[in-house]
Design a protein around this motif. Structure first.
Motif, PDB file in Angstrom:
ATOM      1  N   LEU A  45       5.221   3.558  -6.910  1.00 40.69           N
ATOM      2  CA  LEU A  45       6.283   2.586  -7.190  1.00 40.69           C
ATOM      3  C   LEU A  45       5.702   1.219  -7.540  1.00 40.69           C
ATOM      4  CD1 LEU A  45       8.793   3.547  -4.336  1.00 40.69           C
ATOM      5  CD2 LEU A  45       8.811   4.286  -6.722  1.00 40.69           C
ATOM      6  N   GLY A  54       5.279   0.066 -10.765  1.00 46.47           N
ATOM      7  CA  GLY A  54       4.608   1.330 -11.045  1.00 46.47           C
ATOM      8  C   GLY A  54       5.379   2.242 -11.985  1.00 46.47           C
ATOM      9  N   ARG A  71       6.253   5.240 -11.620  1.00 41.48           N
ATOM     10  CA  ARG A  71       7.247   6.100 -10.988  1.00 41.48           C
ATOM     11  C   ARG A  71       8.642   5.486 -11.067  1.00 41.48           C
ATOM     12  NH1 ARG A  71       9.200   9.926 -10.470  1.00 41.48           N
ATOM     13  NH2 ARG A  71       9.607  11.277  -8.697  1.00 41.48           N
ATOM     14  N   ARG A 121       0.829  -1.201   0.000  1.00 43.86           N
ATOM     15  CA  ARG A 121       0.000   0.000   0.000  1.00 43.86           C
ATOM     16  C   ARG A 121       0.869   1.258   0.000  1.00 43.86           C
ATOM     17  NH1 ARG A 121      -3.068  -1.184   4.330  1.00 43.86           N
ATOM     18  NH2 ARG A 121      -1.893   0.201   5.680  1.00 43.86           N
ATOM     19  N   GLU A 122       1.920   1.252   0.802  1.00 44.13           N
ATOM     20  CA  GLU A 122       2.803   2.422   0.847  1.00 44.13           C
ATOM     21  C   GLU A 122       3.508   2.637  -0.497  1.00 44.13           C
ATOM     22  OE1 GLU A 122       5.476   2.205   4.166  1.00 44.13           O
ATOM     23  OE2 GLU A 122       3.855   2.130   5.634  1.00 44.13           O
ATOM     24  N   LEU A 123       3.892   1.552  -1.136  1.00 45.29           N
ATOM     25  CA  LEU A 123       4.571   1.684  -2.434  1.00 45.29           C
ATOM     26  C   LEU A 123       3.596   2.128  -3.516  1.00 45.29           C
ATOM     27  CD1 LEU A 123       6.851  -1.472  -2.146  1.00 45.29           C
ATOM     28  CD2 LEU A 123       7.612   0.914  -2.095  1.00 45.29           C
ATOM     29  N   ARG A 124       2.330   1.686  -3.421  1.00 44.20           N
ATOM     30  CA  ARG A 124       1.325   2.156  -4.388  1.00 44.20           C
ATOM     31  C   ARG A 124       1.083   3.652  -4.204  1.00 44.20           C
ATOM     32  NH1 ARG A 124      -4.215  -0.584  -4.320  1.00 44.20           N
ATOM     33  NH2 ARG A 124      -4.499   0.888  -6.035  1.00 44.20           N
ATOM     34  N   THR A 125       1.016   4.100  -2.967  1.00 48.64           N
ATOM     35  CA  THR A 125       0.797   5.522  -2.696  1.00 48.64           C
ATOM     36  C   THR A 125       1.846   6.380  -3.390  1.00 48.64           C
ATOM     37  OG1 THR A 125      -0.155   5.008  -0.559  1.00 48.64           O
ATOM     38  CG2 THR A 125       0.688   7.234  -0.841  1.00 48.64           C
ATOM     39  N   ARG A 126       3.060   5.847  -3.464  1.00 51.71           N
ATOM     40  CA  ARG A 126       4.156   6.606  -4.073  1.00 51.71           C
ATOM     41  C   ARG A 126       4.337   6.301  -5.550  1.00 51.71           C
ATOM     42  NH1 ARG A 126       4.701   5.562   1.097  1.00 51.71           N
ATOM     43  NH2 ARG A 126       5.524   7.207   2.472  1.00 51.71           N
TER      44      ARG A 126
END
Lengths: 263, 263
Positions: free
Chosen positions: B55, B67, B69, B48-53
């Motif tokens: 990645l 992702g 990014r 979830r944290e990596l999706r937010t960014r």
């Protein structure tokens, strides 16, 4: 965050280092730590940890650059693995026929993101221009990406950018309706007074734009109708070459990355 | 680790997620967490944290992919920004003349890493084949990369891989000396009995290999001498097109990424 109180902080710091390298792709460790607004000790330690994992590298000249491991991982991103890989042969065909700059782009958070660009003679242009974004309301690629966007994506774009875009380009809604009806976008002399941008959408099976295929040509070129046919032909080839089912190439992150202050 | 006790752990977990996506580029969150050998809660939260960014991203089908990014950041890696960008136009020239698979590779930790590959008709081949590595001792590209490697790189390669490589390829030292003397590598029927690999080095101003430029041709092709001249011509063009001073494209990470056990 139950198990990892500093997980967020670490990822945010990593993102700030990479964002600083996007601004200036080769920096001394000291400059990079300052540009990322990290405390000195924290920044140096994080750079070392990222180098250990190949995510950053050190040049012969003592500057930090993005590491090869990031490039390896990025080969598996759908934007590269599916879209660019499907499109590149057709872009080369367009480039050979039209002999003008040929671009592939997708709709991103803040505009039309350039995925690949071939210059007139088959050379890849300034790499700084790939992975940058152009304003969607002022470019033919932005027009077809918006005109053929999935409804939810279009609504989100209008909610976020509509007011500012219509202030700058009052005829935008009419232009998008025309692009939708005609199946292509044509903007003359907007970004550069000497050139015209001509774009067609690369559509998924449900008729939604996965990407835009664009040529940038002299503004008074008498061959624009022929160029359009070349673009349309190539766009159909790319659509057919895309793996199914499609991934959300136009998807924005769940939440925008926070502009976190220095800690 | 004074300020960030879990920084290492977070980065290691991130690397395990991405390594699992390199094995299988599209996986359900549950499968990905299992493949990365992460505890379930930790794994879901990190995704979830990596999706937010940006990645990681979620496909329409509910699978996790690399992702956009990551792809954006990777555009700034020297291997892409400098080497591939300088080489691609010349690779297209070789591909147009030779009309066989044309490859660009660099020496990596565990072999010759494919940076770009153009297939016979100008199409980009299976993307799974880019960013993979081939055994250095069994490929013509590996031979020229080793024969023209900086001394320290060659010594490190021999220390790490020499015994196993010479066991598999007893004539290796003689072949490398020949490649060095002739300025090219030619291996017939080693990887594929039907084909030959022909490689030349892309040299930096000090005569060290930055990369190898390769064509894979039918094993009995009578045109190999002509192909070699095309490769040599293109390699000189790439050398000239590379920005100076060179960055260590052949550099391995400071320390190998640890094969950390599940936590």
């Amino acid at each position: 965050m139950a198990n990892s109180p500093s997980g967020d902080a670490v990822l945010d710091r990593v993102m700030r280092l990479f964002a600083a390298l996007e601004e200036q792709p080769s920096q001394t460790p000291g400059d990079l730590v300052a540009a990322a607004r990290l405390p000195r000790t924290t920044g140096y330690r994080l750079i070392r940890e990222l180098r250990t994992r190949g995510l950053l590298a050190l040049t012969d000249g003592g500057e930090i650059v993005v590491g090869r491991r990031v490039w390896e991982i990025a080969q598996h991103a759908p934007i590269h693995r599916e879209l660019r890989t499907a499109a590149l042969p057709y872009m080369q065909d367009v480039n050979a026929v039209v002999r003008q700059t040929t671009q592939l782009s997708v709709l991103a958070d803040d505009g039309a993101l350039i995925v690949e660009r071939l210059s007139r003679h088959g050379a890849v242009a300034n790499p700084a221009e790939v992975a940058t974004t152009m304003p969607a309301h002022l470019t033919s690629m932005g027009h077809v990406l918006l005109a053929f966007a999935p409804q939810r994506t279009a609504e989100r774009w209008w909610a976020e950018h509509g007011d500012r875009a219509e202030a700058a380009r009052p005829e935008l809604r009419r232009e998008l309706a025309e692009a939708r009806r005609r199946g292509h976008g044509l903007l003359v002399g907007v970004i550069n007074t000497e050139t015209a941008g001509l774009s067609v959408p690369v559509l998924d099976p449900r008729g939604r734009a996965l990407a835009a295929l664009t040529v940038v040509v002299p503004r008074d070129s008498p061959e624009i109708p022929q160029f359009l046919m070349a673009l349309q032909t190539a766009a159909r080839g790319i659509s057919r070459a895309m793996p199914q089912p499609t991934v959300p190439l136009n998807e924005t992150p769940v939440v925008r990355s926070p502009q976190s202050p220095a800690d």
